[in-house]
Motif scaffolding. Structure first.
Motif, PDB file in Angstrom:
ATOM      1  N   PHE A 138      55.558  27.671  46.010  1.00 25.33           N
ATOM      2  CA  PHE A 138      55.806  29.103  46.139  1.00 25.33           C
ATOM      3  C   PHE A 138      54.520  29.896  45.934  1.00 25.33           C
ATOM      4  CE2 PHE A 138      55.986  28.395  41.607  1.00 25.33           C
ATOM      5  CZ  PHE A 138      55.427  29.543  41.056  1.00 25.33           C
ATOM      6  N   ALA A 139      54.560  31.168  46.339  1.00 21.26           N
ATOM      7  CA  ALA A 139      53.456  32.105  46.111  1.00 21.26           C
ATOM      8  C   ALA A 139      54.054  33.473  45.787  1.00 21.26           C
ATOM      9  CB  ALA A 139      52.559  32.206  47.342  1.00 21.26           C
ATOM     10  N   SER A 140      53.313  34.278  45.047  1.00 20.65           N
ATOM     11  CA  SER A 140      53.840  35.582  44.624  1.00 20.65           C
ATOM     12  C   SER A 140      54.041  36.542  45.787  1.00 20.65           C
ATOM     13  CB  SER A 140      52.911  36.205  43.579  1.00 20.65           C
ATOM     14  OG  SER A 140      51.657  36.503  44.155  1.00 20.65           O
ATOM     15  N   TRP A 141      53.316  36.367  46.873  1.00 19.91           N
ATOM     16  CA  TRP A 141      53.421  37.257  48.027  1.00 19.91           C
ATOM     17  C   TRP A 141      54.554  36.870  48.972  1.00 19.91           C
ATOM     18  CZ3 TRP A 141      53.094  34.079  52.106  1.00 19.91           C
ATOM     19  CH2 TRP A 141      52.317  32.924  51.983  1.00 19.91           C
ATOM     20  N   CYS A 142      55.195  35.752  48.724  1.00 19.59           N
ATOM     21  CA  CYS A 142      56.187  35.170  49.641  1.00 19.59           C
ATOM     22  C   CYS A 142      57.583  35.752  49.376  1.00 19.59           C
ATOM     23  CB  CYS A 142      56.184  33.654  49.474  1.00 19.59           C
ATOM     24  SG  CYS A 142      57.472  32.809  50.386  1.00 19.59           S
ATOM     25  N   ILE A 143      58.054  36.551  50.300  1.00 17.28           N
ATOM     26  CA  ILE A 143      59.370  37.191  50.159  1.00 17.28           C
ATOM     27  C   ILE A 143      60.486  36.149  50.154  1.00 17.28           C
ATOM     28  CG2 ILE A 143      61.023  38.733  51.302  1.00 17.28           C
ATOM     29  CD1 ILE A 143      58.517  40.297  52.290  1.00 17.28           C
TER      30      ILE A 143
ATOM     31  N   VAL B  67      59.859  20.194  39.985  1.00 13.42           N
ATOM     32  CA  VAL B  67      58.499  20.669  39.744  1.00 13.42           C
ATOM     33  C   VAL B  67      58.273  21.866  40.657  1.00 13.42           C
ATOM     34  CG1 VAL B  67      56.036  20.101  39.854  1.00 13.42           C
ATOM     35  CG2 VAL B  67      57.694  18.341  39.181  1.00 13.42           C
ATOM     36  N   PHE B  68      57.792  22.941  40.072  1.00 11.32           N
ATOM     37  CA  PHE B  68      57.475  24.147  40.844  1.00 11.32           C
ATOM     38  C   PHE B  68      55.954  24.239  40.940  1.00 11.32           C
ATOM     39  CE2 PHE B  68      61.552  24.749  38.832  1.00 11.32           C
ATOM     40  CZ  PHE B  68      62.331  25.244  39.866  1.00 11.32           C
ATOM     41  N   VAL B  69      55.450  24.553  42.131  1.00  7.26           N
ATOM     42  CA  VAL B  69      54.005  24.595  42.336  1.00  7.26           C
ATOM     43  C   VAL B  69      53.599  25.943  42.931  1.00  7.26           C
ATOM     44  CG1 VAL B  69      52.008  23.504  43.432  1.00  7.26           C
ATOM     45  CG2 VAL B  69      53.951  22.102  42.719  1.00  7.26           C
ATOM     46  N   HIS B  70      52.811  26.690  42.166  1.00  2.39           N
ATOM     47  CA  HIS B  70      52.254  27.959  42.643  1.00  2.39           C
ATOM     48  C   HIS B  70      51.049  27.617  43.513  1.00  2.39           C
ATOM     49  CE1 HIS B  70      49.492  31.519  41.830  1.00  2.39           C
ATOM     50  NE2 HIS B  70      50.443  31.956  42.646  1.00  2.39           N
ATOM     51  N   THR B  71      51.033  28.098  44.763  1.00  7.37           N
ATOM     52  CA  THR B  71      50.003  27.695  45.710  1.00  7.37           C
ATOM     53  C   THR B  71      49.624  28.817  46.665  1.00  7.37           C
ATOM     54  OG1 THR B  71      49.392  25.928  47.258  1.00  7.37           O
ATOM     55  CG2 THR B  71      51.622  26.794  47.434  1.00  7.37           C
ATOM     56  N   GLN B  72      48.608  28.576  47.468  1.00  5.54           N
ATOM     57  CA  GLN B  72      48.125  29.452  48.540  1.00  5.54           C
ATOM     58  C   GLN B  72      47.753  30.855  48.056  1.00  5.54           C
ATOM     59  OE1 GLN B  72      50.437  29.239  52.147  1.00  5.54           O
ATOM     60  NE2 GLN B  72      50.436  27.024  52.144  1.00  5.54           N
ATOM     61  N   GLU B  73      47.146  30.918  46.887  1.00  2.00           N
ATOM     62  CA  GLU B  73      46.582  32.169  46.388  1.00  2.00           C
ATOM     63  C   GLU B  73      45.227  31.839  45.772  1.00  2.00           C
ATOM     64  OE1 GLU B  73      49.341  35.330  45.092  1.00  2.00           O
ATOM     65  OE2 GLU B  73      50.633  33.655  44.529  1.00  2.00           O
ATOM     66  N   THR B  74      44.448  32.847  45.476  1.00  4.77           N
ATOM     67  CA  THR B  74      43.105  32.608  44.953  1.00  4.77           C
ATOM     68  C   THR B  74      43.042  32.556  43.436  1.00  4.77           C
ATOM     69  OG1 THR B  74      42.626  34.967  45.113  1.00  4.77           O
ATOM     70  CG2 THR B  74      41.935  33.571  46.961  1.00  4.77           C
TER      71      THR B  74
ATOM     72  N   GLY C 129      43.456  28.471  44.810  1.00  2.16           N
ATOM     73  CA  GLY C 129      42.022  28.486  45.068  1.00  2.16           C
ATOM     74  C   GLY C 129      41.765  28.372  46.551  1.00  2.16           C
ATOM     75  N   PRO C 130      40.530  28.544  46.931  1.00  2.93           N
ATOM     76  CA  PRO C 130      40.194  28.554  48.357  1.00  2.93           C
ATOM     77  C   PRO C 130      40.073  27.173  48.984  1.00  2.93           C
ATOM     78  CG  PRO C 130      38.243  28.969  47.034  1.00  2.93           C
ATOM     79  CD  PRO C 130      39.405  28.886  46.082  1.00  2.93           C
ATOM     80  N   SER C 131      40.288  26.118  48.239  1.00  4.93           N
ATOM     81  CA  SER C 131      40.105  24.755  48.746  1.00  4.93           C
ATOM     82  C   SER C 131      41.057  24.452  49.897  1.00  4.93           C
ATOM     83  CB  SER C 131      40.344  23.751  47.622  1.00  4.93           C
ATOM     84  OG  SER C 131      40.351  22.452  48.138  1.00  4.93           O
ATOM     85  N   LYS C 132      40.509  23.899  50.973  1.00  4.12           N
ATOM     86  CA  LYS C 132      41.327  23.509  52.127  1.00  4.12           C
ATOM     87  C   LYS C 132      42.187  22.292  51.805  1.00  4.12           C
ATOM     88  CE  LYS C 132      41.077  22.066  56.878  1.00  4.12           C
ATOM     89  NZ  LYS C 132      40.322  21.500  57.917  1.00  4.12           N
ATOM     90  N   ASP C 133      41.817  21.541  50.781  1.00  2.70           N
ATOM     91  CA  ASP C 133      42.518  20.309  50.454  1.00  2.70           C
ATOM     92  C   ASP C 133      43.603  20.513  49.400  1.00  2.70           C
ATOM     93  OD1 ASP C 133      39.370  18.665  50.761  1.00  2.70           O
ATOM     94  OD2 ASP C 133      40.964  18.820  52.238  1.00  2.70           O
ATOM     95  N   SER C 134      44.145  21.707  49.304  1.00  2.60           N
ATOM     96  CA  SER C 134      45.193  21.939  48.315  1.00  2.60           C
ATOM     97  C   SER C 134      46.404  21.063  48.640  1.00  2.60           C
ATOM     98  CB  SER C 134      45.587  23.412  48.271  1.00  2.60           C
ATOM     99  OG  SER C 134      46.278  23.765  49.437  1.00  2.60           O
ATOM    100  N   LEU C 135      47.173  20.771  47.623  1.00  2.00           N
ATOM    101  CA  LEU C 135      48.293  19.844  47.770  1.00  2.00           C
ATOM    102  C   LEU C 135      49.325  20.331  48.780  1.00  2.00           C
ATOM    103  CD1 LEU C 135      49.311  17.155  46.707  1.00  2.00           C
ATOM    104  CD2 LEU C 135      50.642  18.432  45.035  1.00  2.00           C
ATOM    105  N   SER C 136      49.593  21.622  48.790  1.00  2.00           N
ATOM    106  CA  SER C 136      50.594  22.118  49.744  1.00  2.00           C
ATOM    107  C   SER C 136      50.140  21.861  51.178  1.00  2.00           C
ATOM    108  CB  SER C 136      50.868  23.603  49.526  1.00  2.00           C
ATOM    109  OG  SER C 136      49.725  24.384  49.818  1.00  2.00           O
TER     110      SER C 136
END
Length: 182
Positions: free
Chosen positions: A89-94, A117-124, A148-155
């Motif tokens: 999930f991300a905070s901007w995601c409706i 498991v909840f994973v906060h992702t796709q934010e800086t 973070g800005p990493s292209k290799d994020s788990l999501s």
């Protein structure tokens, strides 16, 4: 005089027909150009998404810091033996906002049989995610930070092209095709 008027009328009609024909071709060319640009854009986006989905989504690759201060690292390999539901999930995601209450309720109800498991992702940064997760009472569950800005994020390793996204891990550690939420 009448012949002259007829010739002028014929000439005027021919000019209008030629004009309509050239206008029609102009529209065909315009539509064709737009279609080519849209096709090229789609091809580029598809390529970017396929590159992102080429990573490792295994339990062993899943080693993330906790979202909340004082929490332990979240290592999915440590949870082997029970099926695991991972919700990104991300905070901007409706749509995340719509489905997180249901996942929190399921975690509360089935937490003895299934790991959640909840994973906060796709934010800086993690700040927005902590506040967002607290709104839904997630601090009492396992919550990881994959920001973070990493292209290799788990999501992205799981092929996320949007959120929310849920990945189901079997008890043996293998994972199923990710499911896009709402």
């Amino acid at each position: 005089m009448a012949n002259k008027k007829r010739n002028v009328a014929k000439s005027s009609t021919r000019s209008r027909l030629r004009s309509k024909s050239s206008d029609r071709w102009s529209w065909y060319i315009l539509y064709g150009g737009v279609a080519a640009i849209v096709g090229l854009f789609g091809f580029l986006v598809w390529g970017a998404i396929s590159d992102q989905a080429s990573g490792d989504g295994s339990r062993e690759a899943f080693d993330l810091p906790a979202l909340f201060d004082g929490g332990e690292r979240v290592v999915l390999a440590d949870l082997e033996g029970k099926p695991t539901v991972v919700n990104f999930f991300a905070s901007w995601c409706i749509n995340c906002e719509r489905e997180l209450p249901d996942f929190a309720q399921a975690a509360e109800r089935f937490g003895d049989e299934v790991n959640f498991v909840f994973v906060h992702t796709q934010e800086t940064n993690s700040g927005a995610g902590r506040g967002f997760a607290r709104r839904f009472g997630l601090e009492k569950f396992t919550v990881a930070s994959d920001v973070g800005p990493s292209k290799d994020s788990l999501s992205r390793n799981h092929g996320a092209s949007g959120l929310p996204m849920t990945v189901l891990y079997n008890a043996d550690g293998t994972w199923e095709q990710p499911i896009r939420g709402e």
